[in-house]
Design a protein around this motif. Sequence first.
Motif, PDB file in Angstrom:
ATOM      1  N   ARG A   1      36.436 -26.891 -14.529  1.00 55.19           N
ATOM      2  CA  ARG A   1      36.921 -27.362 -13.164  1.00 55.19           C
ATOM      3  C   ARG A   1      36.930 -28.569 -13.267  1.00 55.19           C
ATOM      4  O   ARG A   1      36.040 -29.287 -13.996  1.00 55.19           O
ATOM      5  N   ARG A   2      37.833 -29.376 -12.882  1.00 56.40           N
ATOM      6  CA  ARG A   2      38.010 -30.792 -12.376  1.00 56.40           C
ATOM      7  C   ARG A   2      37.014 -31.130 -11.619  1.00 56.40           C
ATOM      8  O   ARG A   2      36.775 -30.597 -10.479  1.00 56.40           O
ATOM      9  N   PRO A   3      36.599 -32.481 -11.681  1.00 52.64           N
ATOM     10  CA  PRO A   3      35.588 -33.174 -10.627  1.00 52.64           C
ATOM     11  C   PRO A   3      36.705 -33.335  -9.364  1.00 52.64           C
ATOM     12  O   PRO A   3      37.948 -33.556  -9.614  1.00 52.64           O
TER      13      PRO A   3
ATOM     14  N   LYS B   1      38.172 -38.587  -5.614  1.00 50.12           N
ATOM     15  CA  LYS B   1      37.398 -39.428  -4.453  1.00 50.12           C
ATOM     16  C   LYS B   1      38.459 -40.562  -4.042  1.00 50.12           C
ATOM     17  O   LYS B   1      38.886 -41.137  -4.988  1.00 50.12           O
TER      18      LYS B   1
END
Length: 70
Positions: free
Chosen positions: A3-5, A8
């Motif tokens: 999973r990619r972060p 933001k």
Amino acid sequence: MNRRPPIKLTGHDPLFEPLLDSDEAARLLRIHPKTLQKMARDGEITGIHIGKLWRFRASDLDKWIHEIAG
């Protein structure tokens, strides 16, 4: 599973420049918002048409000012 972060988005993110609405952009240029929208429709200034709304990048407005100022 990899999973990619989450991405933001901040006001200082170099990958994403916040968009200005017609009122904000026109206020910076000291022109009427309808004049700015017409200029964008006519291709005189770079704008992004999203549905019925126009959005503008401050960097595009700055570039346009420098172009017309010579």
